[in-house]
Structure formats: structure tokens, C-alpha cells
Design a protein around this motif. Structure first.
Motif, PDB file in Angstrom:
ATOM      1  N   VAL A 164     118.275  -0.276  47.701  1.00 56.85           N
ATOM      2  CA  VAL A 164     118.148  -1.732  47.648  1.00 56.85           C
ATOM      3  C   VAL A 164     119.328  -2.369  46.900  1.00 56.85           C
ATOM      4  O   VAL A 164     119.872  -3.386  47.325  1.00 56.85           O
ATOM      5  CB  VAL A 164     116.809  -2.132  47.004  1.00 56.85           C
ATOM      6  CG1 VAL A 164     116.722  -3.638  46.837  1.00 56.85           C
ATOM      7  CG2 VAL A 164     115.646  -1.639  47.860  1.00 56.85           C
TER       8      VAL A 164
ATOM      9  N   ASP B  97     107.770   1.881  39.503  1.00 57.93           N
ATOM     10  CA  ASP B  97     108.481   0.619  39.735  1.00 57.93           C
ATOM     11  C   ASP B  97     107.451  -0.460  40.026  1.00 57.93           C
ATOM     12  O   ASP B  97     106.745  -0.392  41.027  1.00 57.93           O
ATOM     13  CB  ASP B  97     109.421   0.754  40.940  1.00 57.93           C
ATOM     14  CG  ASP B  97     110.589   1.675  40.632  1.00 57.93           C
ATOM     15  OD1 ASP B  97     111.096   1.625  39.494  1.00 57.93           O
ATOM     16  OD2 ASP B  97     110.987   2.443  41.523  1.00 57.93           O
TER      17      ASP B  97
ATOM     18  N   TYR C  30     114.370   2.837  46.323  1.00 60.05           N
ATOM     19  CA  TYR C  30     112.930   3.121  46.400  1.00 60.05           C
ATOM     20  C   TYR C  30     112.785   4.228  47.429  1.00 60.05           C
ATOM     21  O   TYR C  30     112.903   3.967  48.621  1.00 60.05           O
ATOM     22  CB  TYR C  30     112.144   1.905  46.877  1.00 60.05           C
ATOM     23  CG  TYR C  30     112.186   0.698  45.962  1.00 60.05           C
ATOM     24  CD1 TYR C  30     111.583   0.720  44.711  1.00 60.05           C
ATOM     25  CD2 TYR C  30     112.812  -0.479  46.367  1.00 60.05           C
ATOM     26  CE1 TYR C  30     111.601  -0.392  43.897  1.00 60.05           C
ATOM     27  CE2 TYR C  30     112.829  -1.597  45.556  1.00 60.05           C
ATOM     28  CZ  TYR C  30     112.228  -1.550  44.320  1.00 60.05           C
ATOM     29  OH  TYR C  30     112.233  -2.650  43.516  1.00 60.05           O
TER      30      TYR C  30
ATOM     31  N   LEU D 259     115.082   4.240  50.536  1.00 60.22           N
ATOM     32  CA  LEU D 259     115.610   2.885  50.766  1.00 60.22           C
ATOM     33  C   LEU D 259     116.486   2.459  49.594  1.00 60.22           C
ATOM     34  O   LEU D 259     116.015   2.304  48.475  1.00 60.22           O
ATOM     35  CB  LEU D 259     114.438   1.908  50.938  1.00 60.22           C
ATOM     36  CG  LEU D 259     114.807   0.433  51.101  1.00 60.22           C
ATOM     37  CD1 LEU D 259     115.422   0.168  52.461  1.00 60.22           C
ATOM     38  CD2 LEU D 259     113.579  -0.445  50.906  1.00 60.22           C
TER      39      LEU D 259
ATOM     40  N   PRO E 188     119.377 -13.676  51.345  1.00 63.52           N
ATOM     41  CA  PRO E 188     118.259 -13.664  52.289  1.00 63.52           C
ATOM     42  C   PRO E 188     117.097 -12.802  51.781  1.00 63.52           C
ATOM     43  O   PRO E 188     117.255 -12.062  50.807  1.00 63.52           O
ATOM     44  CB  PRO E 188     118.857 -13.086  53.570  1.00 63.52           C
ATOM     45  CG  PRO E 188     120.091 -12.375  53.144  1.00 63.52           C
ATOM     46  CD  PRO E 188     120.585 -13.060  51.920  1.00 63.52           C
ATOM     47  N   ASN E 189     115.979 -12.900  52.434  1.00 63.67           N
ATOM     48  CA  ASN E 189     114.837 -12.058  52.073  1.00 63.67           C
ATOM     49  C   ASN E 189     115.215 -10.589  52.078  1.00 63.67           C
ATOM     50  O   ASN E 189     116.005 -10.165  52.913  1.00 63.67           O
ATOM     51  CB  ASN E 189     113.696 -12.249  53.079  1.00 63.67           C
ATOM     52  CG  ASN E 189     112.976 -13.556  52.817  1.00 63.67           C
ATOM     53  OD1 ASN E 189     112.917 -14.010  51.680  1.00 63.67           O
ATOM     54  ND2 ASN E 189     112.457 -14.154  53.870  1.00 63.67           N
ATOM     55  N   ALA E 190     114.656  -9.845  51.150  1.00 70.49           N
ATOM     56  CA  ALA E 190     114.852  -8.396  51.063  1.00 70.49           C
ATOM     57  C   ALA E 190     116.280  -8.002  50.706  1.00 70.49           C
ATOM     58  O   ALA E 190     116.666  -6.861  50.853  1.00 70.49           O
ATOM     59  CB  ALA E 190     114.427  -7.698  52.351  1.00 70.49           C
ATOM     60  N   SER E 191     117.071  -8.970  50.179  1.00 68.09           N
ATOM     61  CA  SER E 191     118.436  -8.606  49.795  1.00 68.09           C
ATOM     62  C   SER E 191     118.467  -7.935  48.429  1.00 68.09           C
ATOM     63  O   SER E 191     119.479  -7.362  48.041  1.00 68.09           O
ATOM     64  CB  SER E 191     119.330  -9.842  49.803  1.00 68.09           C
ATOM     65  OG  SER E 191     118.770 -10.835  48.990  1.00 68.09           O
ATOM     66  N   GLY E 192     117.359  -7.993  47.694  1.00 74.19           N
ATOM     67  CA  GLY E 192     117.298  -7.298  46.410  1.00 74.19           C
ATOM     68  C   GLY E 192     117.270  -8.202  45.189  1.00 74.19           C
ATOM     69  O   GLY E 192     117.415  -7.719  44.063  1.00 74.19           O
ATOM     70  N   LYS E 193     117.050  -9.502  45.388  1.00 80.88           N
ATOM     71  CA  LYS E 193     117.037 -10.446  44.256  1.00 80.88           C
ATOM     72  C   LYS E 193     115.969 -10.066  43.225  1.00 80.88           C
ATOM     73  O   LYS E 193     116.248  -9.918  42.040  1.00 80.88           O
ATOM     74  CB  LYS E 193     116.767 -11.880  44.744  1.00 80.88           C
ATOM     75  CG  LYS E 193     117.741 -12.388  45.782  1.00 80.88           C
ATOM     76  CD  LYS E 193     117.451 -13.830  46.159  1.00 80.88           C
ATOM     77  CE  LYS E 193     116.120 -14.030  46.879  1.00 80.88           C
ATOM     78  NZ  LYS E 193     116.044 -13.382  48.208  1.00 80.88           N
ATOM     79  N   THR E 194     114.739  -9.931  43.721  1.00 74.09           N
ATOM     80  CA  THR E 194     113.646  -9.616  42.804  1.00 74.09           C
ATOM     81  C   THR E 194     113.869  -8.268  42.134  1.00 74.09           C
ATOM     82  O   THR E 194     113.613  -8.098  40.938  1.00 74.09           O
ATOM     83  CB  THR E 194     112.297  -9.666  43.548  1.00 74.09           C
ATOM     84  OG1 THR E 194     112.102 -10.982  44.041  1.00 74.09           O
ATOM     85  CG2 THR E 194     111.144  -9.304  42.639  1.00 74.09           C
ATOM     86  N   THR E 195     114.388  -7.305  42.893  1.00 76.83           N
ATOM     87  CA  THR E 195     114.656  -5.985  42.320  1.00 76.83           C
ATOM     88  C   THR E 195     115.679  -6.078  41.179  1.00 76.83           C
ATOM     89  O   THR E 195     115.520  -5.428  40.137  1.00 76.83           O
ATOM     90  CB  THR E 195     115.149  -5.021  43.409  1.00 76.83           C
ATOM     91  OG1 THR E 195     114.149  -4.948  44.434  1.00 76.83           O
ATOM     92  CG2 THR E 195     115.413  -3.640  42.860  1.00 76.83           C
TER      93      THR E 195
HETATM   94  N1  ADP Z   1     108.139  -1.344  44.561  1.00 77.13           N
HETATM   95  C1  ADP Z   1     108.777  -1.186  45.743  1.00 77.13           C
HETATM   96  N2  ADP Z   1     108.663  -0.048  46.446  1.00 77.13           N
HETATM   97  C2  ADP Z   1     109.306   0.123  47.614  1.00 77.13           C
HETATM   98  N3  ADP Z   1     110.093  -0.791  48.191  1.00 77.13           N
HETATM   99  C3  ADP Z   1     110.252  -1.970  47.555  1.00 77.13           C
HETATM  100  C4  ADP Z   1     109.608  -2.233  46.300  1.00 77.13           C
HETATM  101  N4  ADP Z   1     109.959  -3.469  45.892  1.00 77.13           N
HETATM  102  C5  ADP Z   1     110.768  -3.963  46.853  1.00 77.13           C
HETATM  103  N5  ADP Z   1     110.959  -3.072  47.845  1.00 77.13           N
HETATM  104  C6  ADP Z   1     111.828  -3.258  49.028  1.00 77.13           C
HETATM  105  O1  ADP Z   1     113.145  -3.509  48.556  1.00 77.13           O
HETATM  106  C7  ADP Z   1     113.787  -4.485  49.346  1.00 77.13           C
HETATM  107  C8  ADP Z   1     114.291  -5.612  48.487  1.00 77.13           C
HETATM  108  O2  ADP Z   1     113.181  -6.323  47.976  1.00 77.13           O
HETATM  109  P1  ADP Z   1     113.313  -7.504  46.919  1.00 77.13           P
HETATM  110  O3  ADP Z   1     114.116  -7.051  45.765  1.00 77.13           O
HETATM  111  O4  ADP Z   1     111.940  -8.004  46.661  1.00 77.13           O
HETATM  112  O5  ADP Z   1     114.147  -8.598  47.748  1.00 77.13           O
HETATM  113  P2  ADP Z   1     114.192 -10.196  47.632  1.00 77.13           P
HETATM  114  O6  ADP Z   1     113.581 -10.608  46.345  1.00 77.13           O
HETATM  115  O7  ADP Z   1     115.656 -10.502  47.738  1.00 77.13           O
HETATM  116  O8  ADP Z   1     113.450 -10.724  48.821  1.00 77.13           O
HETATM  117  C9  ADP Z   1     112.779  -4.908  50.406  1.00 77.13           C
HETATM  118  O9  ADP Z   1     113.075  -4.198  51.593  1.00 77.13           O
HETATM  119  C10 ADP Z   1     111.455  -4.471  49.830  1.00 77.13           C
HETATM  120  O10 ADP Z   1     110.553  -4.131  50.853  1.00 77.13           O
END
Ligand code: ADP
Ligand code: MG
Lengths: 237, 261
Positions: A16, B260, A11, A14, A34-41
Motif C-alpha cells: 500500500v 494493523d 498488508y 498488497l 484517490p480512494n485506496a491510494s493509502g492516505k488512511t494507512t
Molecule cells: N487493515 C487492512 N488490511 C488489509 N488491507 C487493508 C487494510 N487497511 C487498508 N487496506 C487496503 O489498503 C489500501 C489502501 O487503503 P487506505 O489506506 O484506507 O486508502 P485511502 O484512505 O487512501 O482510501 C486499500 O486497497 C485497502 O483495501
């Protein structure tokens, strides 16, 4: 079956996901980290919500990028469930069916989540836990071979939670590929056959539950994951 | 698929209490203007001032609020086997149709009935309604663009209000300053050029050019008529307004296709 190869997602500046190779075979896989490790991404890349810079993703052997129709194989439940306020529960589920060009008998699903009395009520009236249940129905009702559920149990009452887990085991036994995340690891304890551990955009561990316990010498998943986090220099959250 | 999505969005929007109030507001106002003012050009001018103030603001706020309240559902829609393109246009039409219907019922109907009875200023009356519809479409496009350009709901709302404020008030002030500062130079052409930068001004011109109320016409309308003539001036203003619809919509679409979520 979902196959991810060499996935890189940035992103802006950054990064991810830093080259993720992982396969989700049939069965229940817990995606943890952990949080922000990229699971949701990672999940959003599989769903085409996020557009990765590098790598490839195949669902049931078909490439995801540029092929929205592949998503007919996937049921998804987002972490934050929300629906249009002025439509009724029935209309909302009809809308989702319209998007898929599939007709499903709604009655058994509505009674499964015990929402018969809400069928013709505008969605704005429904509480958070109720929304969650409707989100679950929208994900499960199309009988897709792949299910992606992001923090599905957060906010569910104990009864619904038990029913949900039963359902997931049932679906697993019917050969489906199920990917779950949860920040409460004990939630996944009795459910997951496999574990994928993501840390700072890299896969640190991928294997069966038994292999994870063996590898770390810990008695349960929660402790094993905590151990992996410490080993890799990350705070337990 | 676009049509299916648009139908569902429109069904949801049409049940909104706010849309009902908006329709009712225009119905009451338009009817009372026709009742209390004898002179139809008075009615049109009062209505024009109201439209220029209310239609952009309501369209902007309504669309921004709707899209942000429904953001998670839009994301869910995008995880279904449908293309981004159809989701975008589904929401574009699904929001546009109810907002336009609100105007047609609230303002179009009373104006049409009045025209049937009196036939005075028919072109200006029709342009009044068309102008309001064009403004709706312009601010809808701007709102969709801003909504998906900002993750943060408050930032989107703030930037929407800023755009509205600039076009509604700031622009007039700046124009005045420019005219005062440059009063020694022949700036008439320049002023005409400037009005293309403001859709509100264009709608005002469109209407005022049809009404021979010189005193009320205002500086730019007079110049506009003088330089471009009635027919060409009208055509130029309408074309510019269409570009004002197309440009934000195109920007919003491009952004939506590669975003995204
Ligand atoms: N649409 C986006 N734009 C910019 N940064 C993003 C976006 N979505 C997530 N991030 C960043 O990417 C990193 C990973 O997020 P995410 O995949 O949600 O992690 P998790 O689900 O493991 O907590 C975080 O630092 C988050 O702030
Ligand atoms: Mg997450």
C-alpha cells in the motif's frame, strides 16, 4: 512537525505504501489522493495503529515506533467516530482525559459544539453529526502540537462546519501541524497551505498550494488535483 | 493504566440492559429450582445443564457484540498515549468483571443462601458456581481472539457460533460415534483424553465426580474417577480448564499486539 522516511507498508501481499518520504511542517497540509491510494494507512502509521515493514516516523523529533507516549503530542479524529453507548458525554470525555493523564475544563468545549444539554445523556442517544462533534472535541481539547483529522467535515451541518474551519485556522496561527484528508477537495480549498498528493502508495506532489497551481497551471486545487490524476494515468474519482 | 481502562469498560458494560437480563434470568431460574426441587442434587444437575448451554453462548455473543460495537472506539483508545498491552488487558478485565459479577449475583447468591440453610453437597455447589465462572472466562478469551481476528462482524459472529456449536453438540456426537466404532477396543483411556479437549465436558466431570449419582454420572465421569481418582481427577480437570482460559487469551494477546487496526 511530522517526518516520514522510506515508509513501506504491506498488508499481506498488497503493498500500500511504496517508500513514502514526506514532511508535514507546521501549518495545514491537505493529504489527497484517490480512494485506496493509502492516505488512511499513512495516517494510521503515524499514529502507531498500523505497523510498517520499513521506514521511520518522527513526531516532534521523537521516533514513533515502540513509543506510545509520543502520541501525547497528537490529537486524532478518525473518519468513523464512535463511543461507548451506555456512558454519558461527560464520562466519555473524562475517559479520554484519563488515558492522557490530563485534566481539561470541559465546559468551554461542550458549549463550543453546543452540546450543553447532552452532557449527562447516554451516548447511545446522540445522532451521527453529534458524534462527529464529540470526536472533534476529543481531538482538539488537549491542545496538542500535531492534529490529524481524517475526513473531519463529512456529516457536519453548515454552522458546525464554519466553526470548525475557524478553529482550524486559529490553531494553525498558533503554530500547530495539522494534517487533513477529505474526499471533497473544495472542502480543503480555503484551509490548506500545503498539498501532499498520494497515488498508489507514492508521493506524486508535495508543496505549497501556490506551487501546485503553478506546477499544473490550473486556477484551483480541485482542477489541479484532477490534472495530476490524469497525468499519472488514474481515473478521477 | 490497565486498571483505569478496565474501570471505564466495566462501568459501560455494567449499564448494559443485556447484562441485567442475564443476571435476572439466572436469579429467577436458580431460585425457582431451589423452590420446586426438594432434592439438592436435582437442582445441581438441572442447573448444570442450563449453565453448560447458556453461559458459553451468552459470554461468546455478548463479548463479540460488545467488541464489534466498540471497535472504532478501541481504535481511538489506541491512538492515545497508552500501550497496546494496557488496552488489551483493560478490555479483558473490563469485560470479565461484569460478566462474573452477573454470575455471582444471579447464581452465586442463591446457592450461597441455600448452602447456609442446608449444607448439602457443598463442594458440588461451590464447583457449580466456579465451573460457570471458568466457562465465562474461557469463552471470553475465545471471543476476544475471534473478534480481533476478523474484520467482518458477521464472520466473527459466525465463527463464534461455530465454536460454541462444536463444543456443545458436535463433540458429543463425535464422541458417541468414536465409542461405538471402537467398542471392541479398550477406549476408556482415550475417552478421558478426549474430554480434555472440551471445556464443557471438563466442567461436567468436575461436578459429577463430587456427586455419587452413579446412574447420572455418565460414561466419562465414571472412567475419569476410576482412572484418576477423585482428588487427582478434580485437580486435572481444573488445570485443564485454566489452560483453556490461558491459551485463547494468549493467542488473542499476540494477535492484538501486532495487528494493523
Ligand atoms: N487493515 C487492512 N488490511 C488489509 N488491507 C487493508 C487494510 N487497511 C487498508 N487496506 C487496503 O489498503 C489500501 C489502501 O487503503 P487506505 O489506506 O484506507 O486508502 P485511502 O484512505 O487512501 O482510501 C486499500 O486497497 C485497502 O483495501
Ligand atoms: Mg481513507
Amino acid at each position: 512537525m511530522v517526518e516520514v522516511k522510506g515508509l513501506v507498508k504491506r498488508y499481506g501481499s498488497l503493498t500500500v505504501l511504496r517508500g513514502v518520504d514526506v514532511t508535514f511542517p507546521p501549518g495545514v497540509t491537505a493529504l489527497v489522493g484517490p480512494n485506496a491510494s493509502g492516505k488512511t494507512t499513512l495516517l494510521k502509521s503515524i499514529l502507531g495503529l498500523v505497523i510498517p515493514q520499513e521506514g521511520s516516523i518522527h513526531v516532534m523529533g521523537e521516533p514513533v515506533t515502540g513509543h506510545p507516549e509520543i502520541r501525547r503530542h497528537v490529537g486524532y479524529m478518525p473518519q468513523m467516530v464512535q463511543f461507548p453507548e451506555n456512558l454519558t458525554l461527560k464520562e466519555i470525555l473524562e475517559w479520554v482525559q484519563d488515558l492522557r493523564n490530563v485534566r481539561v475544563d470541559l465546559e468551554p468545549w461542550v458549549s463550543w459544539v453546543g452540546l450543553e444539554e447532552f452532557v449527562d445523556k447516554p451516548f447511545g442517544y446522540l445522532s451521527g453529526g453529534t458524534r462527529q462533534k464529540v470526536g472533534m472535541v476529543a481531538a482538539l481539547m488537549f491542545d496538542t502540537p500535531v492534529l490529524i483529522l481524517d475526513e473531519p467535515t463529512a456529516g457536519l451541518d453548515p454552522l458546525s462546519n464554519t466553526r470548525f474551519k475557524e478553529k482550524i485556522r486559529e490553531e494553525r496561527d498558533r503554530g500547530k501541524t495539522i494534517i487533513l484528508t477529505s474526499h471533497i477537495l473544495s472542502e480543503l480549498e480555503g484551509l490548506a497551505d500545503r498539498v501532499v498528493f498520494l497515488l498508489e502508495g507514492k508521493i506524486i506532489f508535495e508543496g505549497s498550494r501556490e506551487a501546485l497551481l503553478d506546477h499544473t497551471g490550473k486556477p484551483d486545487m480541485e482542477q489541479a488535483i484532477a490534472y495530476l490524476m490524469q497525468e499519472n494515468g488514474s481515473e478521477v474519482r | 493504566m490497565t486498571g483505569k481502562i478496565a474501570r471505564w469498560v466495566a462501568r459501560d458494560v455494567l449499564r448494559s440492559i443485556w447484562l441485567g437480563l442475564y443476571t435476572f434470568f439466572f436469579l429467577i431460574i436458580t431460585l425457582s429450582f431451589f423452590t420446586f426441587f426438594d432434592d439438592p442434587s436435582r437442582v445441581l444437575l438441572s442447573l448444570l445443564n442450563l449453565v453448560l448451554m447458556v453461559v458459553p453462548l451468552v459470554s461468546m455473543i455478548f463479548v463479540l457484540t460488545y467488541l464489534h460495537n466498540n471497535r472504532n472506539f478501541i481504535v481511538l483508545t489506541l491512538t492515545q498515549p497508552v500501550s497496546r498491552r494496557s488496552v488489551f488487558w483493560g478490555y479483558w478485565w473490563g469485560l470479565a468483571i461484569p460478566l462474573q459479577l452477573a454470575l455471582l449475583v444471579g447464581m452465586g447468591l442463591p446457592v450461597a443462601f441455600h448452602l447456609l440453610a442446608h449444607r448439602a453437597l457443598w463442594l458440588a455447589s461451590v464447583l457449580q458456581v466456579v465451573g460457570a465462572m471458568l466457562l465465562t472466562q474461557i469463552f471470553l478469551g475465545l471471543a476476544i481472539w475471534l473478534s480481533f481476528a476478523h474484520e467482518d462482524r458477521l464472520k466473527a459472529l459466525a465463527s463464534g457460533l461455530l465454536v460454541w456449536l462444536s463444543l456443545t453438540f458436535l463433540y458429543d456426537g463425535l464422541l458417541l460415534v468414536v465409542i461405538l466404532l471402537a467398542s471392541a477396543y479398550p477406549i476408556e483411556k482415550f475417552a478421558v483424553g478426549l474430554s480434555f479437549l472440551n471445556p464443557l465436558d471438563l466442567v461436567r466431570l468436575l461436578l459429577l465426580m463430587q456427586m455419587d449419582v452413579a446412574a447420572l454420572m455418565g460414561f466419562t465421569a465414571e472412567v475419569f474417577k476410576k482412572f484418576l481418582g477423585n482428588a487427582v481427577g478434580t485437580l486435572a480437570a481444573v488445570t485443564a480448564l485454566l489452560i483453556w482460559i490461558a491459551f485463547p487469551t494468549w493467542m488473542a494477546f499476540r494477535n492484538f499486539m501486532k495487528k494493523d487496526f
